[in-house]
Design a protein around this motif. Structure first.
Motif, short mmCIF file in Angstrom:
data_model
loop_
_atom_site.label_atom_id
_atom_site.label_comp_id
_atom_site.label_asym_id
_atom_site.label_seq_id
_atom_site.Cartn_x
_atom_site.Cartn_y
_atom_site.Cartn_z
N ASN A 97 35.05 40.95 35.22
CA ASN A 97 34.45 42.01 36.19
C ASN A 97 33.62 41.52 36.94
O ASN A 97 33.09 42.44 37.85
CB ASN A 97 34.29 43.29 35.23
CG ASN A 97 35.35 43.67 34.50
OD1 ASN A 97 36.44 43.79 35.01
ND2 ASN A 97 35.17 44.75 33.59
N ASP A 128 39.45 40.46 43.16
CA ASP A 128 40.21 41.34 42.24
C ASP A 128 41.17 40.41 41.57
O ASP A 128 42.13 39.91 42.24
CB ASP A 128 40.57 42.53 42.93
CG ASP A 128 39.58 43.54 43.17
OD1 ASP A 128 38.55 43.23 42.66
OD2 ASP A 128 39.83 44.29 44.01
N THR A 154 41.19 43.38 36.78
CA THR A 154 39.83 43.27 36.75
C THR A 154 39.57 44.75 37.01
O THR A 154 40.07 45.46 38.21
CB THR A 154 39.30 42.12 37.27
OG1 THR A 154 39.84 42.06 38.53
CG2 THR A 154 39.55 40.82 36.63
N GLU A 155 38.24 44.83 36.62
CA GLU A 155 37.57 46.36 37.05
C GLU A 155 36.17 46.04 37.71
O GLU A 155 35.11 46.55 37.02
CB GLU A 155 37.43 47.17 36.13
CG GLU A 155 39.11 47.83 35.48
CD GLU A 155 39.04 48.79 34.42
OE1 GLU A 155 39.27 49.84 34.66
OE2 GLU A 155 38.48 48.48 33.26
N ARG A 201 36.08 47.39 44.33
CA ARG A 201 37.61 47.15 44.38
C ARG A 201 38.17 47.35 45.59
O ARG A 201 37.44 47.94 46.63
CB ARG A 201 38.10 48.37 43.41
CG ARG A 201 37.42 48.48 42.18
CD ARG A 201 38.28 47.39 41.05
NE ARG A 201 39.81 47.45 41.33
CZ ARG A 201 40.52 46.61 41.01
NH1 ARG A 201 40.00 45.31 40.42
NH2 ARG A 201 41.73 46.44 41.00
#
Length: 412
Positions: free
Chosen positions: A294, A299, A313-314, A318
């Protein structure tokens, strides 16, 4: 007297002699005392002595400044100690084979340096300059030799508590790199016959002396110590990883190639134990793994071999919305009908082994977004899925010149 000294006493005397050199003792006096009180010494004893000096607070720069003198002091004793016999596939044999070629190249450069200083005609100087330029350009290959030593051999020595080579010898390697850049740069200014002697004595010869000196240090101190300290499995790991950095000046023996190919097809299966995911290249706790993914400046989205979204992924920023509801959803259903043919074509080509990657870039809300798709395969080449990497490259496109690792404005 040397036969009566214990290993500890011999180390103590060597340390005292070296410290004397650093305080002004002449080389002749140091050598006379060394031959009188020590006589014979092993490469390991020298390495342990320098390690002890570091542990007691002598600075790396000070040891580096005098390490050429140290090598000269121990030279006669070290040359009496034969290296262990090793197979052609052993990493030390490969290092030594490269050193043999480095030595030949240095000798050739010395000869051309002599011709340049003795040139009486502009034509002769031009020929010597061109030969020097070609030879120095080829000598830049020592960087591969040094990098393999620094990135593979030094870490294994450090595991056994030997930090000296990575702190001192690496510094000498960098000095050679700098001298080589200077030699290539200043050669361009040697356009007159009268300029050649100054260039050769002030720039070329110091470089070649340091390169020859490094060959001696490696073969008489570093490699014998490494052969004594490292275990057989360590050498196997070094050999296995060496092709990633590469070799220079030599043709790798078939024996080594075959062994590396066999090692590389062995499956290294990740395991989860003691709260960590243990991978071939290291181990990470689950919270570290999550934080790492993360924190990536792009991303990631992974689609499994069955075309379902398996993971994304976070990160904090974003580019495209990815609600967790998409997990387990067919990737074809995550795209509008107009782009379905493109998505399916990418997946089909990956699955068939026809392609390994695609890339696109689009303008989105004032950003330039780079989108890449990669086929993910196992060690046998079997298709495991597709990785999407999405990155905002707007700022990256504006970068110019260079920025060193740490600038003044970055210092804490």
């Amino acid at each position: 007297m040397s036969k009566e000294l214990s290993k500890e006493a011999k180390t103590a005397v060597m340390k005292d002699i070296i410290l004397g050199l650093h305080k002004g003792l002449s080389f002749e006096e140091a050598k006379e005392r060394f031959e009188r009180e020590i006589g014979d010494v092993s490469s390991t004893e020298i390495a342990e002595m320098e390690q002890s000096l570091l542990a007691e607070g002598l600075s790396v720069d000070e040891i580096k400044q005098f390490c050429n003198v140290h090598a000269l002091l121990f030279q006669s004793a070290l040359e009496k100690v034969p290296l262990e016999e090793t197979s052609p596939a052993h990493p030390v044999s490969l290092f030594k084979a490269e050193n043999a070629e480095i030595t030949k190249l240095v000798a050739s450069l010395r000869e051309w340096g002599d011709k340049a200083t003795s040139s009486a005609r502009a034509e002769d100087l031009a020929a010597a300059r061109e030969a020097l330029r070609e030879g120095l350009a080829r000598l830049r290959g020592v960087n591969t030799h040094y990098e393999r030593k620094e990135q593979l051999l030094f870490p294994y020595l450090e595991r056994y508590g030997f930090m000296g080579p990575s702190k001192v010898m690496w510094g000498k390697d960098n000095e050679i790199r700098d001298l080589l850049k200077k030699a290539l740069s200043e050669l361009e200014g040697v356009t007159e016959v009268t300029a050649a002697p100054t260039y050769v004595s002030g720039v070329l010869t110091p470089l070649l002396d340091e390169v020859d000196g490094m060959v001696f240090k490696e073969e008489n101190i570093l490699f014998p110590t490494s052969l004594e300290k490292l275990q057989p499995g360590d050498w196997v790991d070094i050999l296995k990883q060496s092709p990633e950095i590469g070799y220079v000046f030599i043709q790798v023996p078939e024996e080594a190639d075959v062994l590396v190919r066999r090692l590389q097809v062995e499956l290294e299966v990740p395991v989860f134990e003691e709260g960590a995911v243990k991978l071939p290249s290291g181990a990470l706790r689950l919270e570290e793994l999550l934080g790492l993914f993360n924190t990536l400046p792009f991303d990631l989205t992974f689609v499994g071999a069955d075309d379902t979204v398996r993971y994304f992924t976070e990160g904090r920023e974003r580019i495209f919305a990815r609600p967790r509801a998409v997990i387990g959803r067919k990737v074809q259903n995550c795209h509008p009908p107009q782009s379905l043919d493109i998505v399916q074509g990418i997946l089909d080509s990956f699955r068939a082994g026809e392609k390994d990657s695609y890339e696109f870039w689009i303008r989105l809300q004032g950003k330039l977004v780079h989108i890449r798709y990669f086929a993910v395969r196992d060690a046998k080449g079997e298709y495991l899925g597709t990785l999407e990497v999405t990155q905002d490259i707007t700022r990256i496109q504006t970068l110019e010149g260079e920025k060193r690792l740490v600038d003044e404005g970055d210092r804490p």
